[in-house]
Design a protein around this motif. Structure first.
Motif, short mmCIF file in Angstrom:
data_model
loop_
_atom_site.label_atom_id
_atom_site.label_comp_id
_atom_site.label_asym_id
_atom_site.label_seq_id
_atom_site.Cartn_x
_atom_site.Cartn_y
_atom_site.Cartn_z
N ALA A 142 91.57 13.85 57.36
CA ALA A 142 92.60 14.30 58.35
C ALA A 142 93.28 15.42 57.52
CB ALA A 142 93.39 13.36 58.91
N LEU A 143 94.04 16.56 58.24
CA LEU A 143 94.88 17.52 57.58
C LEU A 143 96.24 17.41 58.40
CD1 LEU A 143 94.15 21.14 56.71
CD2 LEU A 143 95.93 20.52 58.29
N GLY A 144 97.18 17.60 57.70
CA GLY A 144 98.52 17.44 58.40
C GLY A 144 99.55 17.88 57.09
N ASP A 145 100.99 17.65 57.78
CA ASP A 145 102.00 17.91 57.11
C ASP A 145 103.00 16.39 56.54
OD1 ASP A 145 101.42 20.63 57.33
OD2 ASP A 145 103.15 20.91 58.85
N VAL A 146 102.98 16.59 55.53
CA VAL A 146 103.84 15.34 55.17
C VAL A 146 105.24 15.08 55.68
CG1 VAL A 146 104.79 14.17 52.93
CG2 VAL A 146 102.57 15.42 52.70
N VAL A 147 105.43 13.95 56.03
CA VAL A 147 106.84 13.68 56.61
C VAL A 147 107.30 12.52 55.74
CG1 VAL A 147 106.08 14.22 59.15
CG2 VAL A 147 105.73 12.00 58.07
N ARG B 222 101.68 20.76 53.09
CA ARG B 222 100.42 20.54 54.01
C ARG B 222 99.26 20.00 53.08
NH1 ARG B 222 99.52 25.12 58.01
NH2 ARG B 222 100.97 23.73 58.73
N VAL B 223 98.79 18.99 53.54
CA VAL B 223 97.92 18.17 52.80
C VAL B 223 96.24 17.90 53.62
CG1 VAL B 223 99.63 17.30 51.18
CG2 VAL B 223 98.67 16.01 53.26
N ILE C 55 96.58 19.39 48.25
CA ILE C 55 97.71 20.33 48.87
C ILE C 55 96.89 21.40 49.40
CG2 ILE C 55 99.71 22.04 48.58
CD1 ILE C 55 101.08 19.78 46.83
N VAL C 56 97.10 21.86 50.54
CA VAL C 56 96.54 23.11 51.32
C VAL C 56 97.66 24.15 51.38
CG1 VAL C 56 95.37 24.22 53.56
CG2 VAL C 56 95.06 21.75 52.54
N PRO C 57 97.24 25.43 51.00
CA PRO C 57 98.19 26.63 51.03
C PRO C 57 98.65 26.77 52.48
CG PRO C 57 96.12 27.17 49.45
CD PRO C 57 96.03 25.98 50.08
N PRO C 58 100.12 27.07 52.79
CA PRO C 58 100.57 27.03 53.91
C PRO C 58 99.90 28.37 54.63
CG PRO C 58 102.12 27.31 52.33
CD PRO C 58 101.10 26.96 51.29
N GLU C 59 99.75 29.26 53.98
CA GLU C 59 99.27 30.73 54.71
C GLU C 59 98.04 30.60 55.30
OE1 GLU C 59 98.16 31.35 50.12
OE2 GLU C 59 99.90 30.27 51.37
N LEU C 60 97.05 29.43 54.91
CA LEU C 60 95.99 29.68 55.41
C LEU C 60 95.67 28.83 56.88
CD1 LEU C 60 93.69 28.31 52.34
CD2 LEU C 60 93.86 30.64 53.24
N ASP C 61 95.00 29.06 57.85
CA ASP C 61 94.77 28.38 59.18
C ASP C 61 94.25 26.95 58.76
OD1 ASP C 61 93.86 27.56 61.40
OD2 ASP C 61 93.22 29.56 62.00
N PRO C 62 95.39 26.18 59.17
CA PRO C 62 94.85 24.92 58.98
C PRO C 62 93.83 24.35 59.75
CG PRO C 62 96.83 25.05 60.66
CD PRO C 62 96.47 26.18 59.84
N LEU C 63 93.20 25.06 60.99
CA LEU C 63 92.15 24.46 61.79
C LEU C 63 90.91 25.03 60.96
CD1 LEU C 63 92.92 24.82 65.40
CD2 LEU C 63 92.93 22.91 64.10
N GLN C 64 91.01 26.15 60.32
CA GLN C 64 89.78 26.63 59.44
C GLN C 64 89.55 25.75 58.26
OE1 GLN C 64 89.46 30.81 58.52
NE2 GLN C 64 90.48 31.54 60.61
N ILE D 132 88.87 21.16 46.83
CA ILE D 132 89.67 21.78 47.96
C ILE D 132 90.46 23.30 47.46
CG2 ILE D 132 92.00 21.90 49.36
CD1 ILE D 132 89.50 20.25 50.52
N ALA D 133 90.67 23.02 46.21
CA ALA D 133 91.03 24.39 45.48
C ALA D 133 90.22 25.53 45.63
CB ALA D 133 91.66 24.17 43.95
N THR D 134 88.97 25.16 45.22
CA THR D 134 87.85 26.31 45.37
C THR D 134 87.41 26.40 46.80
OG1 THR D 134 86.96 25.00 43.42
CG2 THR D 134 85.13 26.40 45.00
N ILE D 135 87.57 25.66 47.62
CA ILE D 135 87.32 25.93 49.13
C ILE D 135 88.31 27.01 49.69
CG2 ILE D 135 87.15 25.00 51.22
CD1 ILE D 135 85.60 22.68 49.98
N CYS D 136 89.54 26.56 49.46
CA CYS D 136 90.72 27.50 49.92
C CYS D 136 90.75 28.83 49.21
CB CYS D 136 92.15 26.93 49.79
SG CYS D 136 92.45 25.38 50.55
N ASN D 137 90.23 28.74 47.99
CA ASN D 137 90.03 30.12 47.56
C ASN D 137 89.12 31.02 48.12
OD1 ASN D 137 90.74 32.27 45.12
ND2 ASN D 137 88.42 31.58 44.62
N LEU D 138 87.86 30.38 48.36
CA LEU D 138 86.78 31.23 48.68
C LEU D 138 87.33 31.48 50.12
CD1 LEU D 138 83.86 28.64 47.77
CD2 LEU D 138 84.34 31.06 46.74
#
Length: 333
Positions: free
Chosen positions: A73-78, A92-93, A124-133, A288-294
């Motif tokens: 799952a992906l989402g924003d920490v509350v 975003r994680v 952590i997922v960079p916020p500038e990336l499309d979360p669905l992608q 995830i760091a590798t995937i987000c960079n690619l």
């Protein structure tokens, strides 16, 4: 954001057909000091979810029900626990495996509005990336890229990818093509040729109706095989490998009982495998760091995906059971 005490989740109370999946009210427990809770934006569906809910792969608990499926799952920490310093509210994680849903069922899975996990189990997922992608890549990309790495593909190599139209297979096709390999994609559905070619397959082989790989690919002619099928294709997958060829097993949807001749090994084959059951928090963050960079540099694209309301999880499982889905299916709360 204030976290509600009551929320919604998909649950099953017995193994069986997809219609067993129900969208129900659940209570959120107090948050332990070393855990985080995030509001889910996307929960991708995996083949394993269907197998578990049907009872083919039972949960390894004495009393597994009620059970919420979902390996990721992906989402924003509350909210974060008092001892957590690695993430903060608003981050975003993404999380996956590590006994979230799955056959272990220690934690309720990703098919819910709020997911609670150990802080060490998120990346952590960079916020500038499309979360669905990012979600569409997710576990499929972690698995596929681990398999591609073990195949040691080089430009000009020929690789056979079984189950190529699924989530893992789709990412593997694109990744292998990006490395300069010639990709032979297999499928059990004649309707998926155009899709497989659109994501990078150089040729498509149909393996339905008792068709065999060795009838369509010459013996000892390919450099690598990504084995996602298992029992039904394994012997033929080994047979088509050239001397020194590599096979990486990432799944066994047709069964795990395999036939292997010692004479095959004398051709210096390298047979290996990978399972995200062994994924740790540190592994996840690195992947995830590798995937987000690619993704951000355009070197890897998200596989095609279809979104569905999370309440329609039963419909998605039914479509998956009928091999009607291509790419990834993503549930949205």
């Amino acid at each position: 954001m204030t976290t509600p005490s009551m929320t919604k989740a998909i649950q099953i109370t017995a193994y069986g057909p997809p219609e067993n999946l129900r969208w129900v009210d659940v209570t959120l427990a107090p948050l332990p000091a070393d855990e985080v809770r995030f509001k889910v934006h996307a929960a991708p569906v995996n083949h394993a979810d269907m197998e578990i809910c049907s009872g083919n792969w039972p949960v390894q608990l004495d009393a597994p029900f009620p059970y919420t499926p979902g390996l990721e799952a992906l989402g924003d920490v509350v909210t974060v626990g008092a001892a957590v310093t690695s993430v903060k509210p608003g981050d975003r994680v993404i999380t996956m495996m590590q006994k979230l849903g799955g056959i272990h069922g220690v934690r309720a899975g990703g098919y819910q509005q709020f997911v609670t996990v150990a802080a060490d189990a998120v990346a952590i997922v960079p916020p500038e990336l499309d979360p669905l992608q990012v979600a569409a890549l997710g576990l499929a990309a972690v698995t596929a890229l681990a398999g591609i790495e073990r195949l040691a593909l080089q430009p000009g190599h020929t690789v056979v990818i079984h189950g190529a139209s699924g989530g893992v297979g789709s990412v593997a096709v694109a990744a292998a093509k990006a490395l300069g390999a010639r990709v032979v994609a297999t499928t059990t559905s004649r309707s998926k040729d155009d899709y497989l070619q659109s994501i990078g397959a150089d040729s498509v082989i149909y393996l339905g109706d008792k068709a065999r790989l060795t009838d369509q690919v010459a013996a000892k002619s390919v450099d690598a095989v990504m084995e996602l099928s298992g029992q039904a294709t394994f012997a033929d997958s080994v047979a088509v490998l050239r001397r020194g060829g590599r096979l990486c097993a990432l799944g066994a949807v047709t069964g795990g009982e395999l036939n292997l001749s010692i004479w095959d090994l004398l051709h210096e084959l390298i047979l290996t495998g990978y399972s995200t059951e062994n994924l740790t928090g540190a592994d996840l963050r690195k992947a995830i760091a590798t995937i987000c960079n690619l993704l951000s540099t355009g070197q890897l694209a998200a596989p095609p995906f279809t979104t569905f309301p999370m309440a329609d999880a039963a419909k998605v499982h039914a479509l998956m059971a009928q091999s009607q889905l291509m790419g990834r299916a993503i549930l949205l709360p």
